[in-house]
Design a protein around this motif. Structure first.
Motif, PDB file in Angstrom:
ATOM      1  N   LEU A 380       0.830  -1.212   0.000  1.00  0.00           N
ATOM      2  CA  LEU A 380       0.000   0.000   0.000  1.00  0.00           C
ATOM      3  C   LEU A 380       0.859   1.255   0.000  1.00  0.00           C
ATOM      4  CD1 LEU A 380      -2.694  -1.228   2.531  1.00  0.00           C
ATOM      5  CD2 LEU A 380      -3.114  -0.651   0.128  1.00  0.00           C
ATOM      6  N   TYR A 381       1.937   1.214   0.775  1.00  0.00           N
ATOM      7  CA  TYR A 381       2.902   2.325   0.759  1.00  0.00           C
ATOM      8  C   TYR A 381       3.445   2.528  -0.656  1.00  0.00           C
ATOM      9  CZ  TYR A 381       7.531   4.498   1.347  1.00  0.00           C
ATOM     10  OH  TYR A 381       8.654   5.281   1.203  1.00  0.00           O
ATOM     11  N   LEU A 382       3.838   1.434  -1.310  1.00  0.00           N
ATOM     12  CA  LEU A 382       4.360   1.523  -2.675  1.00  0.00           C
ATOM     13  C   LEU A 382       3.285   1.964  -3.657  1.00  0.00           C
ATOM     14  CD1 LEU A 382       6.578  -1.683  -2.797  1.00  0.00           C
ATOM     15  CD2 LEU A 382       7.374   0.681  -2.755  1.00  0.00           C
ATOM     16  N   LEU A 383       2.032   1.550  -3.422  1.00  0.00           N
ATOM     17  CA  LEU A 383       0.935   1.963  -4.296  1.00  0.00           C
ATOM     18  C   LEU A 383       0.820   3.478  -4.332  1.00  0.00           C
ATOM     19  CD1 LEU A 383      -1.735   1.639  -5.901  1.00  0.00           C
ATOM     20  CD2 LEU A 383      -2.903   1.414  -3.705  1.00  0.00           C
ATOM     21  N   VAL A 384       0.733   4.093  -3.156  1.00  0.00           N
ATOM     22  CA  VAL A 384       0.585   5.556  -3.090  1.00  0.00           C
ATOM     23  C   VAL A 384       1.830   6.233  -3.635  1.00  0.00           C
ATOM     24  CG1 VAL A 384       0.255   7.519  -1.546  1.00  0.00           C
ATOM     25  CG2 VAL A 384      -0.973   5.383  -1.119  1.00  0.00           C
ATOM     26  N   MET A 385       2.999   5.801  -3.152  1.00  0.00           N
ATOM     27  CA  MET A 385       4.253   6.435  -3.541  1.00  0.00           C
ATOM     28  C   MET A 385       4.528   6.304  -5.040  1.00  0.00           C
ATOM     29  SD  MET A 385       8.103   5.580  -2.138  1.00  0.00           S
ATOM     30  CE  MET A 385       8.094   3.878  -2.735  1.00  0.00           C
ATOM     31  N   ASN A 386       4.389   5.098  -5.565  1.00  0.00           N
ATOM     32  CA  ASN A 386       4.760   4.865  -6.962  1.00  0.00           C
ATOM     33  C   ASN A 386       3.714   5.355  -7.949  1.00  0.00           C
ATOM     34  OD1 ASN A 386       7.347   3.689  -6.748  1.00  0.00           O
ATOM     35  ND2 ASN A 386       6.444   1.774  -6.070  1.00  0.00           N
ATOM     36  N   PHE A 387       2.437   5.366  -7.548  1.00  0.00           N
ATOM     37  CA  PHE A 387       1.454   5.904  -8.484  1.00  0.00           C
ATOM     38  C   PHE A 387       1.678   7.403  -8.686  1.00  0.00           C
ATOM     39  CE2 PHE A 387      -2.630   7.665  -9.810  1.00  0.00           C
ATOM     40  CZ  PHE A 387      -2.876   6.870 -10.920  1.00  0.00           C
ATOM     41  N   ILE A 388       2.014   8.099  -7.594  1.00  0.00           N
ATOM     42  CA  ILE A 388       2.310   9.522  -7.710  1.00  0.00           C
ATOM     43  C   ILE A 388       3.640   9.742  -8.426  1.00  0.00           C
ATOM     44  CG2 ILE A 388       2.832  11.648  -6.415  1.00  0.00           C
ATOM     45  CD1 ILE A 388       1.000  10.566  -4.182  1.00  0.00           C
ATOM     46  N   GLY A 389       4.690   9.062  -7.943  1.00  0.00           N
ATOM     47  CA  GLY A 389       6.024   9.316  -8.464  1.00  0.00           C
ATOM     48  C   GLY A 389       6.311   8.636  -9.780  1.00  0.00           C
ATOM     49  N   LEU A 390       6.224   7.309  -9.797  1.00  0.00           N
ATOM     50  CA  LEU A 390       6.531   6.542 -11.003  1.00  0.00           C
ATOM     51  C   LEU A 390       5.462   6.719 -12.075  1.00  0.00           C
ATOM     52  CD1 LEU A 390       8.136   4.387 -12.545  1.00  0.00           C
ATOM     53  CD2 LEU A 390       6.961   2.645 -11.187  1.00  0.00           C
ATOM     54  N   GLY A 391       4.188   6.743 -11.658  1.00  0.00           N
ATOM     55  CA  GLY A 391       3.115   6.841 -12.633  1.00  0.00           C
ATOM     56  C   GLY A 391       2.974   8.216 -13.259  1.00  0.00           C
ATOM     57  N   LEU A 392       3.054   9.261 -12.428  1.00  0.00           N
ATOM     58  CA  LEU A 392       2.775  10.616 -12.912  1.00  0.00           C
ATOM     59  C   LEU A 392       4.021  11.431 -13.232  1.00  0.00           C
ATOM     60  CD1 LEU A 392      -0.168  11.547 -10.499  1.00  0.00           C
ATOM     61  CD2 LEU A 392      -0.264  10.449 -12.749  1.00  0.00           C
ATOM     62  N   GLY A 393       5.140  11.170 -12.542  1.00  0.00           N
ATOM     63  CA  GLY A 393       6.352  11.962 -12.757  1.00  0.00           C
ATOM     64  C   GLY A 393       6.866  11.913 -14.186  1.00  0.00           C
ATOM     65  N   PRO A 394       7.246  10.722 -14.720  1.00  0.00           N
ATOM     66  CA  PRO A 394       7.719  10.648 -16.103  1.00  0.00           C
ATOM     67  C   PRO A 394       6.654  11.059 -17.113  1.00  0.00           C
ATOM     68  CG  PRO A 394       8.297   8.666 -14.880  1.00  0.00           C
ATOM     69  CD  PRO A 394       7.330   9.440 -14.026  1.00  0.00           C
ATOM     70  N   THR A 395       5.391  10.716 -16.836  1.00  0.00           N
ATOM     71  CA  THR A 395       4.307  11.093 -17.748  1.00  0.00           C
ATOM     72  C   THR A 395       4.219  12.605 -17.873  1.00  0.00           C
ATOM     73  OG1 THR A 395       3.092   9.113 -17.062  1.00  0.00           O
ATOM     74  CG2 THR A 395       1.838  10.832 -18.196  1.00  0.00           C
ATOM     75  N   TYR A 396       4.317  13.296 -16.738  1.00  0.00           N
ATOM     76  CA  TYR A 396       4.263  14.758 -16.740  1.00  0.00           C
ATOM     77  C   TYR A 396       5.449  15.362 -17.489  1.00  0.00           C
ATOM     78  CZ  TYR A 396       5.160  19.468 -15.037  1.00  0.00           C
ATOM     79  OH  TYR A 396       5.469  20.804 -14.969  1.00  0.00           O
TER      80      TYR A 396
END
Length: 444
Positions: A380-396
């Motif tokens: 769950l920690y990785l879900l929140v952290m990685n969806f924000i960082g890994l999911g949205l960071g490179p996309t942005y």
């Protein structure tokens, strides 16, 4: 059944019961070091496979004719959709079964998928292969967090997580060195195929070397004596999202990862396209900066936490807040340096300081929950952290670069990376909020 949370006051009582000096029982044994180094090896391969796409971005773009936005999506949102959300059922399953078997199977899946990336002949095929890599890697880190927590005594976990979290730095460094060298000498496809094959061998090593430790076996007499059950899926999820300490740790980490993944997925492309580096120069000099920078951040942060958290649990939050504050001027200097040698020199401090958050946050989350909830809490920690960082960071960053190319064709990626700076401020404020909450809990 309803699972009562393992509260911070219980953690403090446990430390008090165990005494001040580290006992012989707490000193890591040879077997424990073997477990840690095996998990580290798997994490190196995990991050190496994950980072190959960004390292080989330029030849992949030239071969498959994809834009910065498409590159950002495949390295960010598309990958994260599988990596983040599959981790939840995997974490629930691992909490109720053999965590080592889950890790071994996950390593085999992501390694085979990495090989498939090397055979991709089009963008949709590459997307499908990368999603399968994310599917496999979802079962890599959460079980490892729990295995480490149940292998090492509480006051050695900061050190253990610091060593384990060398994986991203070593993995990215090896990926840059070997991936770029192989691509420059032969073809980018051989890098994916060769490294994926090594991962299949590592999956077998995990299965035969590591034994699943007793859940809560290193938490002390009180924790082991407390009745344990099978943690319920919804009960654990409700517990996690209702605990401000856990949620703030995940949000602060996510804001930090928005920067690290946004930068990491485009740093090689930025250095080659706008700073004039060649692929062979990237293979040597950028690899050195990544290994030294990230490695230093992981090791030093783990040692700092082990040293100061006994005095105040606020260290879990104040250490990341201080490091991110120090990183900002160096990060801006890296982006606006006139040439790549100076840019790399200025990148070294933020490369270390940007990763001070990880070991403290992981240790805090693992210690705040019950032993039978640790894998899913980590997921769950990785879900929140990685969806924000890994999911949205490179996309942005990819979308911003394409948007800015019309008005700033020579340095669109530089400006896009510069717009990540406000996320430093957001992350710092979140960690300071967490520190205030930890102080309030300590007084209570």
């Amino acid at each position: 059944m309803t699972i009562a949370p393992f509260t911070s006051t219980e953690g403090l009582d446990l430390i008090a019961v165990e005494g001040g000096a580290m006992t012989a029982h707490e000193r890591p044994s040879v077997r424990e070091w073997i477990v840690l180094l095996t998990l580290l090896t798997v994490y190196v391969l995990n991050f190496l496979d994950r980072s190959l796409l960004s390292i080989l971005a330029k030849p992949i773009q030239d071969d498959l004719h994809i834009s910065d936005s498409q590159l950002g999506l495949i390295g960010g949102l598309y990958f994260a959709l599988f990596y983040c959300f599959i981790a939840i059922p995997v974490g629930w399953l691992a909490d109720r079964s053999n965590r080592v078997h889950i890790l071994s199977l996950a390593c085999a899946v992501w390694s085979a998928a990495t090989m498939c990336c090397g055979f991709a002949a089009s963008y949709p095929q590459l997307v499908a292969a990368r999603m399968l890599v994310g599917f496999g890697e979802a079962g890599g880190v959460p079980p490892s967090y729990a295995i480490i927590t149940d292998t090492f005594a509480p006051r050695r976990r900061g050190m253990a997580f610091g060593i384990y979290n060398l994986g991203p730095g070593i993995g990215a460094g090896l990926g840059i060195a070997f991936g770029a060298t192989i691509a420059a000498s032969f073809d980018w496809r051989y890098a994916f195929i060769g490294i994926g094959a090594i991962g299949l061998v590592a999956a077998l090593l995990v299965f035969f070397i590591i034994r699943d430790p007793v859940r809560g076996g290193k938490d002390g007499p009180r924790a082991v004596a407390r009745p344990q059950g099978k943690a319920g899926f919804f009960a654990t999820a409700a517990m996690f999202f209702s605990r401000p300490v856990l949620l703030l740790a995940a949000l602060g980490s996510g804001a930090t990862q928005f920067i690290t993944y946004g930068l990491g997925n485009f740093a090689t492309l930025f250095l080659m396209r706008e700073k004039g580096m060649t692929l062979r120069e990237v293979a040597v000099w950028y690899a050195i900066v990544v290994v030294i920078g990230m490695g230093t951040g992981m090791i030093v942060s783990g040692r700092v936490i082990d040293r100061f958290v006994g005095r105040s649990r606020q260290a879990y939050a104040l250490v990341p807040a201080a490091s991110l504050t120090l990183a900002i001027p160096f990060y801006l200097g890296f982006l606006w340096a006139p040439g790549w040698p100076l840019a790399l020199a200025l990148l070294l401090p933020p490369m270390a300081l940007n990763f001070f958050y990880l070991s403290p946050s992981i240790a805090l989350v693992q210690e705040e929950v019950r032993p039978d909830q640790r894998v899913m809490a980590g997921a769950l920690y990785l879900l929140v952290m990685n969806f924000i960082g890994l999911g949205l960071g490179p996309t942005y960053v990819g979308a911003a670069s394409d948007y800015l190319r019309a008005s700033h064709p020579a340095n669109s990626l530089q400006i896009a990376l510069c717009t990540l700076t406000p996320f430093y401020i957001i992350a710092i404020l979140l960690f300071l909020w967490l520190a205030r909450l930890l102080k309030r809990e300590a007084k209570a």
